[in-house]
Design an enzyme around this catalytic site. Structure first.
Site, PDB file in Angstrom:
ATOM      1  N   SER A  87       0.816  -1.219   0.000  1.00  0.00           N
ATOM      2  CA  SER A  87       0.000   0.000   0.000  1.00  0.00           C
ATOM      3  C   SER A  87       0.851   1.271   0.000  1.00  0.00           C
ATOM      4  O   SER A  87       2.000   1.268   0.451  1.00  0.00           O
ATOM      5  CB  SER A  87      -0.905   0.033   1.231  1.00  0.00           C
ATOM      6  OG  SER A  87      -1.661  -1.149   1.321  1.00  0.00           O
TER       7      SER A  87
HETATM    8  N1  SAH Z   1      -0.414  -5.259   4.089  1.00  0.00           N
HETATM    9  C1  SAH Z   1       0.302  -5.514   2.862  1.00  0.00           C
HETATM   10  C2  SAH Z   1      -0.504  -5.106   1.651  1.00  0.00           C
HETATM   11  C3  SAH Z   1      -0.932  -6.325   0.997  1.00  0.00           C
HETATM   12  S1  SAH Z   1      -2.011  -6.244  -0.395  1.00  0.00           S
HETATM   13  C4  SAH Z   1       1.670  -4.903   2.851  1.00  0.00           C
HETATM   14  O1  SAH Z   1       2.019  -4.166   3.797  1.00  0.00           O
HETATM   15  O2  SAH Z   1       2.435  -5.159   1.926  1.00  0.00           O
HETATM   16  C5  SAH Z   1      -3.271  -7.339   0.161  1.00  0.00           C
HETATM   17  C6  SAH Z   1      -2.865  -8.750   0.438  1.00  0.00           C
HETATM   18  O3  SAH Z   1      -4.044  -9.424   0.877  1.00  0.00           O
HETATM   19  C7  SAH Z   1      -2.367  -9.526  -0.774  1.00  0.00           C
HETATM   20  O4  SAH Z   1      -1.098 -10.044  -0.502  1.00  0.00           O
HETATM   21  C8  SAH Z   1      -3.394 -10.629  -0.950  1.00  0.00           C
HETATM   22  O5  SAH Z   1      -2.852 -11.849  -1.403  1.00  0.00           O
HETATM   23  C9  SAH Z   1      -3.965 -10.764   0.455  1.00  0.00           C
HETATM   24  N2  SAH Z   1      -5.292 -11.370   0.558  1.00  0.00           N
HETATM   25  C10 SAH Z   1      -6.361 -11.230  -0.260  1.00  0.00           C
HETATM   26  N3  SAH Z   1      -7.402 -11.960   0.172  1.00  0.00           N
HETATM   27  C11 SAH Z   1      -6.994 -12.575   1.330  1.00  0.00           C
HETATM   28  C12 SAH Z   1      -7.602 -13.471   2.259  1.00  0.00           C
HETATM   29  N4  SAH Z   1      -8.840 -13.922   2.097  1.00  0.00           N
HETATM   30  N5  SAH Z   1      -6.868 -13.878   3.315  1.00  0.00           N
HETATM   31  C13 SAH Z   1      -5.602 -13.475   3.507  1.00  0.00           C
HETATM   32  N6  SAH Z   1      -4.960 -12.629   2.655  1.00  0.00           N
HETATM   33  C14 SAH Z   1      -5.650 -12.189   1.583  1.00  0.00           C
END
Ligand code: SAH
Length: 238
Positions: A87
């Site tokens: 993000s």
């Molecule tokens: N917090 C992260 C941003 C990640 S983007 C950072 O600091 O880099 C969102 C993430 O959510 C992705 O990696 C995606 O694979 C994950 N995601 C999506 N659906 C999900 C679910 N049902 N359970 C766990 N993770 C999930």
């Protein structure tokens, strides 16, 4: 009295040398981090000091692919592989601050991604439990968090829809992928008086960050910022 400039040259040399630290590169990233916090975060009204301190400290450039390292501190999200993104720094700061994390808090994160948000939280709170649905990302995040010495973060690969029951309830919950509705298990795993921040909305429609506060067993919701997150995906049944 004759002193000459020689002693001053030595003092100046030592001063420059120590301010550069062990390597010029490290110093550049530190300066970029300061600039990021001042211009993207503080300037936009985020004042919660623990968040600012954490973001000054966590080396964001180590959580992104090498080829993007020079863009690590820019004002936007970046790809981290598998169609996912880290993000925008401002959004990380906003979501963290809205939760008002405290030293004694136990936090659940859904969507580990790069592990950056987990590291920012780990600087502030007692423990962070984070769940990631893409196993490769979970493994990579766990590795970098370990290398950086974070011993209060636990990473699990799985569908975050179900939270992480074993360690519930949580003081704070942060979700970094957008479901169309708030998963009930996450509300259930929130402590009485606890707070959750979660983007809600479809992949191609409007999404808003929703702040949920649990009082007397009921979830009170407040709509915050319009946002754009990757979708919350679900694991296919066995
Ligand atoms: N917090 C992260 C941003 C990640 S983007 C950072 O600091 O880099 C969102 C993430 O959510 C992705 O990696 C995606 O694979 C994950 N995601 C999506 N659906 C999900 C679910 N049902 N359970 C766990 N993770 C999930």
């Amino acid at each position: 009295m004759k002193t000459g400039i020689f002693p001053y040259v030595i003092v100046l040399f030592l001063a420059i040398n120590s301010s550069l630290g062990l390597s010029g590169q490290t110093d550049t990233f530190e300066m970029e981090r300061k600039h990021m916090v001042n211009t993207q975060i503080r300037a936009r009204g985020i004042t919660y000091q623990p968040t600012l301190d954490a973001m000054l400290k966590v080396p964001r450039h180590l959580f992104i692919p090498d080829y993007l390292i020079n863009q690590a501190y820019r004002d936007g999200p970046l790809p981290i592989g598998y169609g996912q993104t880290i993000s925008q720094p401002y959004i990380v700061a906003y979501m963290t601050s809205v939760l008002k994390p405290e030293k004694s808090d136990k936090v659940l994160e859904i969507g580990t991604g790069s592990g950056y948000q987990a590291a920012v939280l780990a600087e502030i709170v007692d423990s962070v439990f984070t769940v990631e649905i893409v196993p490769e990302l979970a493994v990579r995040a766990e590795k970098i968090l370990k290398q950086l010495g974070y011993e209060n973060v636990w990473v699990k690969s799985g569908d975050g829809y179900f939270g992480w029951e074993e360690h519930a309830p949580y003081d704070k919950i942060i979700v970094t992928a957008a479901p169309e509705e708030i998963p009930q298990p996450l509300i259930d795993q929130l402590k009485e008086g606890g707070k959750m921040i979660i983007p809600v909305g479809g992949e191609y429609s409007y999404q808003y960050l929703i702040l949920v506060e649990k009082k007397k067993g009921k979830a009170f919701k407040k709509t915050m910022l319009p946002v754009r997150f990757v979708p919350f995906t679900r694991q296919k049944g066995e």
